[in-house]
Write a protein that holds these residues in place. Structure first.
Motif, short mmCIF file in Angstrom:
data_model
loop_
_atom_site.label_atom_id
_atom_site.label_comp_id
_atom_site.label_asym_id
_atom_site.label_seq_id
_atom_site.Cartn_x
_atom_site.Cartn_y
_atom_site.Cartn_z
N ALA A 218 0.83 -1.21 0.00
CA ALA A 218 0.00 0.00 0.00
C ALA A 218 0.87 1.26 0.00
N ALA A 219 1.95 1.24 0.80
CA ALA A 219 2.84 2.40 0.86
C ALA A 219 3.58 2.59 -0.46
N LEU A 220 4.00 1.49 -1.08
CA LEU A 220 4.69 1.59 -2.37
C LEU A 220 3.76 2.14 -3.44
N GLU A 221 2.52 1.66 -3.46
CA GLU A 221 1.55 2.16 -4.43
C GLU A 221 1.29 3.66 -4.20
N THR A 222 1.16 4.03 -2.94
CA THR A 222 0.93 5.44 -2.61
C THR A 222 2.11 6.29 -3.03
N LEU A 223 3.32 5.81 -2.78
CA LEU A 223 4.53 6.55 -3.17
C LEU A 223 4.59 6.73 -4.68
N ALA A 224 4.27 5.68 -5.44
CA ALA A 224 4.29 5.77 -6.91
C ALA A 224 3.26 6.78 -7.40
N ILE A 225 2.09 6.78 -6.80
CA ILE A 225 1.05 7.72 -7.21
C ILE A 225 1.47 9.15 -6.90
N VAL A 226 2.04 9.37 -5.71
CA VAL A 226 2.51 10.71 -5.36
C VAL A 226 3.60 11.16 -6.33
N ALA A 227 4.52 10.26 -6.65
CA ALA A 227 5.64 10.61 -7.52
C ALA A 227 5.17 11.01 -8.91
N TYR A 228 4.25 10.23 -9.48
CA TYR A 228 3.85 10.46 -10.87
C TYR A 228 2.70 11.46 -11.02
N HIS A 229 1.89 11.62 -9.98
CA HIS A 229 0.71 12.49 -10.10
C HIS A 229 0.83 13.78 -9.31
N GLN A 230 1.97 14.03 -8.69
CA GLN A 230 2.10 15.23 -7.86
C GLN A 230 1.91 16.50 -8.68
N PRO A 231 1.23 17.49 -8.06
CA PRO A 231 0.66 17.50 -6.73
C PRO A 231 -0.65 16.71 -6.68
N VAL A 232 -0.82 15.91 -5.64
CA VAL A 232 -1.98 15.03 -5.55
C VAL A 232 -2.53 15.06 -4.13
N THR A 233 -3.86 15.02 -4.02
CA THR A 233 -4.49 15.02 -2.70
C THR A 233 -4.75 13.58 -2.27
N ARG A 234 -5.09 13.41 -0.99
CA ARG A 234 -5.40 12.08 -0.48
C ARG A 234 -6.60 11.49 -1.20
N ALA A 235 -7.62 12.31 -1.48
CA ALA A 235 -8.81 11.81 -2.18
C ALA A 235 -8.44 11.34 -3.58
N GLU A 236 -7.53 12.05 -4.24
CA GLU A 236 -7.10 11.65 -5.59
C GLU A 236 -6.29 10.37 -5.54
N ILE A 237 -5.47 10.20 -4.50
CA ILE A 237 -4.72 8.95 -4.33
C ILE A 237 -5.69 7.78 -4.19
#
Length: 221
Positions: free
Chosen positions: A99-118
């Motif tokens: 879950a943390a790895l998936e979240t990190l990948a989403i933050v990295a590629y989609h930044q700036p990103v909100t928690r709802a978007e994650i």
């Protein structure tokens, strides 16, 4: 009678300039990759910083330590070809959950990103623990707040993330072809599928965060 030529020893390495010696010491002592601007401020007006860095890079090129660009600055790194011989000597790093790895990948590629978007991208609720862990590692930071109702926090990566993954900028993250080559994306992809192009610049609808960056900040409720 001919006289045998005396053996000529190899030429010694050129003596580095004073600017190169100081820059070498600054890079070596810096706790994080040091930028050209920081070096220029310490080396003095009129110093050709790119030339000094090139001098250091040439001196270290054949050695076990090389000068590398990382996170927008410069740092000494072990020579890439020696990596196989160095494996196993360091303690096992703490592993992130899936879950943390998936979240990190989403933050990295989609930044700036909100928690709802994650959560929308992952398709599941993101636990506060995953984001807290990423904030504690220093790889994720609070970027700002969206100018939308509720003022949700936006997340992005940090220079420590770039340094750890040996990236100079978020634009150096692997693209679709590279991800396929690494075997991270397999099978047929939906029509129009693309890998996002992340940006670490401020978005038009984003205000800089007043929250303290770095570990221990916690995820805002």
């Amino acid at each position: 009678m001919s006289v045998a030529k005396a053996h000529r020893p190899p030429d010694p390495s050129p003596v580095p300039s004073e600017a190169a010696r100081l820059a070498e010491a600054l890079i070596f002592c810096a706790p994080a990759p040091i930028t050209e601007a920081d070096l220029a401020a310490r080396l003095g007006a009129g110093t050709d910083v790119p030339a000094v860095l090139a001098e250091i890079a040439r001196a270290y090129a054949p050695r076990g330590i090389t000068l590398a660009r990382s996170a927008g600055g410069y740092a000494f790194r072990t020579a890439p070809d020696l990596a196989p011989a160095l494996r196993g000597g360091a303690p096992e790093p703490r592993r992130l959950s899936r879950a943390a790895l998936e979240t990190l990948a989403i933050v990295a590629y989609h930044q700036p990103v909100t928690r709802a978007e994650i959560e929308e991208i992952r398709g599941v609720t993101t636990s506060k623990g995953s984001l807290d862990l990423l904030l504690e590692t220093g790889w994720v930071r609070l970027r700002g707040r969206r100018r939308t109702p509720g003022r949700p926090v936006t997340y992005g990566t940090t220079p420590a993330f770039l340094d750890h993954f040996d990236l100079d900028a978020v634009s150096d993250l692997p693209g679709l072809d590279e991800l396929k080559g690494l075997g991270l994306i397999e099978g047929r992809l939906p029509a129009g599928f693309r890998v996002p192009q992340p940006s670490d610049g401020a978005e038009a609808d984003e205000d800089p965060s007043d929250d303290p960056p770095g570990p221990g900040g916690g995820v805002p409720d």
